[in-house]
Design an enzyme around this catalytic site. Structure first.
Site, PDB file in Angstrom:
ATOM      1  N   ALA A  12       0.815  -1.224   0.000  1.00 33.58           N
ATOM      2  CA  ALA A  12       0.000   0.000   0.000  1.00 33.58           C
ATOM      3  C   ALA A  12       0.843   1.265   0.000  1.00 33.58           C
ATOM      4  O   ALA A  12       0.300   2.363   0.137  1.00 33.58           O
ATOM      5  CB  ALA A  12      -0.930   0.003   1.214  1.00 33.58           C
ATOM      6  N   ARG A  17       8.615   8.460  -4.666  1.00 27.72           N
ATOM      7  CA  ARG A  17       9.973   8.640  -5.183  1.00 27.72           C
ATOM      8  C   ARG A  17      10.198   7.948  -6.518  1.00 27.72           C
ATOM      9  O   ARG A  17      11.199   8.194  -7.191  1.00 27.72           O
ATOM     10  CB  ARG A  17      10.988   8.148  -4.138  1.00 27.72           C
ATOM     11  N   THR A  79       3.901   0.896   8.431  1.00 32.02           N
ATOM     12  CA  THR A  79       3.781  -0.559   8.278  1.00 32.02           C
ATOM     13  C   THR A  79       2.816  -1.171   9.287  1.00 32.02           C
ATOM     14  O   THR A  79       2.116  -2.145   8.971  1.00 32.02           O
ATOM     15  CB  THR A  79       5.162  -1.203   8.425  1.00 32.02           C
ATOM     16  N   GLU A 153      16.656   1.701  15.100  1.00 30.65           N
ATOM     17  CA  GLU A 153      16.603   2.327  13.780  1.00 30.65           C
ATOM     18  C   GLU A 153      17.763   3.313  13.646  1.00 30.65           C
ATOM     19  O   GLU A 153      18.092   4.035  14.594  1.00 30.65           O
ATOM     20  CB  GLU A 153      15.268   3.042  13.577  1.00 30.65           C
ATOM     21  N   ASN A 171      17.762  -5.895  10.486  1.00 29.69           N
ATOM     22  CA  ASN A 171      16.393  -6.367  10.324  1.00 29.69           C
ATOM     23  C   ASN A 171      16.002  -6.261   8.851  1.00 29.69           C
ATOM     24  O   ASN A 171      16.159  -5.213   8.228  1.00 29.69           O
ATOM     25  CB  ASN A 171      15.455  -5.520  11.193  1.00 29.69           C
ATOM     26  N   LYS A 350       5.308 -12.023 -42.146  1.00 32.55           N
ATOM     27  CA  LYS A 350       4.188 -11.645 -41.286  1.00 32.55           C
ATOM     28  C   LYS A 350       3.017 -12.595 -41.509  1.00 32.55           C
ATOM     29  O   LYS A 350       2.583 -12.802 -42.641  1.00 32.55           O
ATOM     30  CB  LYS A 350       3.774 -10.198 -41.594  1.00 32.55           C
ATOM     31  N   TYR A 365       9.799  -9.920 -48.740  1.00 33.84           N
ATOM     32  CA  TYR A 365       8.696  -9.695 -47.812  1.00 33.84           C
ATOM     33  C   TYR A 365       7.619 -10.734 -48.084  1.00 33.84           C
ATOM     34  O   TYR A 365       7.084 -10.822 -49.212  1.00 33.84           O
ATOM     35  CB  TYR A 365       8.089  -8.296 -47.972  1.00 33.84           C
ATOM     36  N   ASN A 376      11.571 -22.612 -52.732  1.00 32.25           N
ATOM     37  CA  ASN A 376      12.732 -21.731 -52.639  1.00 32.25           C
ATOM     38  C   ASN A 376      12.367 -20.417 -53.322  1.00 32.25           C
ATOM     39  O   ASN A 376      12.156 -20.384 -54.535  1.00 32.25           O
ATOM     40  CB  ASN A 376      13.937 -22.380 -53.316  1.00 32.25           C
ATOM     41  N   ALA A 422      12.096 -14.390 -63.484  1.00 28.38           N
ATOM     42  CA  ALA A 422      12.652 -13.242 -62.782  1.00 28.38           C
ATOM     43  C   ALA A 422      11.948 -11.966 -63.226  1.00 28.38           C
ATOM     44  O   ALA A 422      11.652 -11.780 -64.410  1.00 28.38           O
ATOM     45  CB  ALA A 422      14.151 -13.141 -63.059  1.00 28.38           C
TER      46      ALA A 422
END
Length: 457
Positions: A12, A17, A79, A153, A171, A350, A365, A376, A422
């Site tokens: 929570a 920051r 906490t 602390e 801790n 694709k 493509y 081929n 071709a």
């Protein structure tokens, strides 16, 4: 079999920051939200219930995996207030408290901590470790018998005696408590600057006669909490190293691990070699004996046994066993490259099926196409799949051979063993075994260069 236990995850925190619209615990580490690292560790340790404490409307609840329960923290800070918010979600008996912004906790640490708590019949158990530089962490102060006495602390060191500052045991913010004793104790903890801290419960529990014990771990990566983007980078580096070491121990070779990114959901088979500059992302699976890289990215893709993918980019594709991809290939979603096929240099594919043993060697493509086995395709073969309104499919049969600079204008079918000349633009079907030629007859203009030179003078 381990007795059922509940894990409570504090998630929570505001995370200001981080300077982000994304809640702190949902920032990703190696492709997975940091809180999910904590959840997975708890599940791997056998937790029967996992409860996350969140703020209403902060978006954390929506980002959690299925099966995680939610406790909303409506008021209070600190906490201790977070844990109190889950009071009605915790069953009587031992339960564990973890932090959603400490993603490097392990199932082994959770298991060891719980075992220590149960063996000692403790009222509370803390996970601790020793750091060479413990600055900023709460120190564990022990009595003459070496038993836990209190936590000091040290964020503000001005009031801390030098002998306590010299303590290296810290801790880690990972605990096992007994319910309802903890919740009753937390009610008696005095707020400090508007916050109620969970560590304030230890002197209260101790005064009530509860035994407080510690469990020390040698894996101090868990001490790494994420408070800002710099901390996120450090956690990413530590988690990435952990993942690569796990894969390496399972039989994967990394040639340059410092340049490699493998996210948490990735699987890799034994004897696969990962070259420098490789990124394996999302739900990607690589088979056995494959060669990936250098400089290959694959996201949410399947790569088969003994496949080779070099200098290429793959997104949501399937590359089957012994297929060869690259260098400099781009495989887009919906593509299947079947066994022993090749998609070569500067080829984009694709939503297509490249058949077994077929070859698309270079400069082509292939979009919305079915390429039959053994075909081929010559250099610069193009499937023209879009008519400005709709996509159409191209079908090439088995053992088709296209000449260089062939354009296949879909929808079009090219039959088995057919050829194209071709430079042809194929707009009609080519029957099985036929040669399709579609190009203008060559015409030579004699003396053309002389005319150009005269006109330019």
């Amino acid at each position: 079999m381990t007795d059922p236990f509940t894990v409570l995850i504090m998630a929570a925190g505001q995370g200001t920051r981080m300077r982000s619209d994304v809640p702190k615990v949902l920032h990703r580490i190696c492709g997975k939200p940091m809180v999910e690292w904590v959840i997975d560790a708890a599940r791997d340790a056998g937790a029967s219930r996992i409860v996350c404490v969140v703020r209403p409307g902060d978006g954390v609840a929506e980002g959690l995996p299925e099966g995680v329960e939610i406790a909303e923290q409506h008021d209070g800070e600190g906490t201790g207030a977070a844990v109190l918010a889950a009071r009605d979600s915790v069953d009587p008996g031992p339960f564990m408290v973890l932090s959603g912004d400490h993603p490097l906790v392990t199932a082994a640490q959770i298991t060891a901590l719980l075992a220590e708590h149960r063996e000692a019949h403790a009222g509370a158990t803390l996970l601790t470790t020793e750091l060479q530089d413990p600055a900023g962490y709460g120190r564990i102060v022990r009595d003459d018998q070496g038993e836990f006495e209190r936590i000091v602390e040290t964020k503000d060191t001005r009031s801390v005696p030098p002998d306590e500052l010299a303590i290296r045991e810290i801790n880690l913010g990972t605990y096992v408590f007994e319910a309802p004793a903890l919740f009753e104790g937390l009610e008696r903890v005095t707020n400090q600057k508007g916050e109620r801290f969970l560590t304030g419960a230890f002197p209260v529990l101790k005064a009530d006669g509860a035994q407080i014990v510690t469990c020390k771990t040698e894996d101090f990566d868990i001490a790494h909490g994420v408070n800002d983007r710099a901390g996120l980078m450090e956690a990413e580096e530590l988690a990435q190293r952990r993942l690569l070491e796990e894969h390496a121990r399972a039989g994967v070779t990394f040639l340059h691990p410092g340049t490699t990114r493998v996210e948490a959901g990735v699987t890799i088979g034994i004897d696969t070699v990962i070259g420098p500059g490789v990124s394996l992302l999302g739900d990607t699976a690589v088979g056995r004996g494959a060669t990936i890289g250098p400089h290959t990215t694959a996201r949410d893709s399947r790569i088969g046994d003994e496949a080779s993918v070099v200098h290429s980019f793959l997104v949501e594709v399937e590359v089957q066993d012994r297929a060869k991809i690259g260098p400099f290939a781009y495989l887009r979603p919906g593509t299947v490259v079947r066994h022993d096929a090749k998609v070569g240099t500067f080829v984009e594919v694709k939503n297509s099926d490249v058949g077994e043993g077929a070859k698309v060697p270079h400069l082509s493509y292939i979009g919305d196409a079915d390429v039959g086995e053994g075909s081929n395709l010559g250099a610069s073969t193009i499937t023209a799949n879009y008519d400005g309104r709709r996509k159409h499919r191209t079908k090439l049969g088995k053992s088709v051979k296209t000449g260089i600079h062939t354009s296949l204008v879909a929808p079009v079918d090219v039959g088995d063993r057919a050829y194209t000349g071709a430079g042809s633009t194929i707009t009609d079907d080519v029957p099985e075994g036929a040669l399709g030629v579609a190009r203008s007859k060559q015409k030579n203009i004699e003396g053309y260069s002389d005319r150009v030179e005269e006109e330019s003078q």
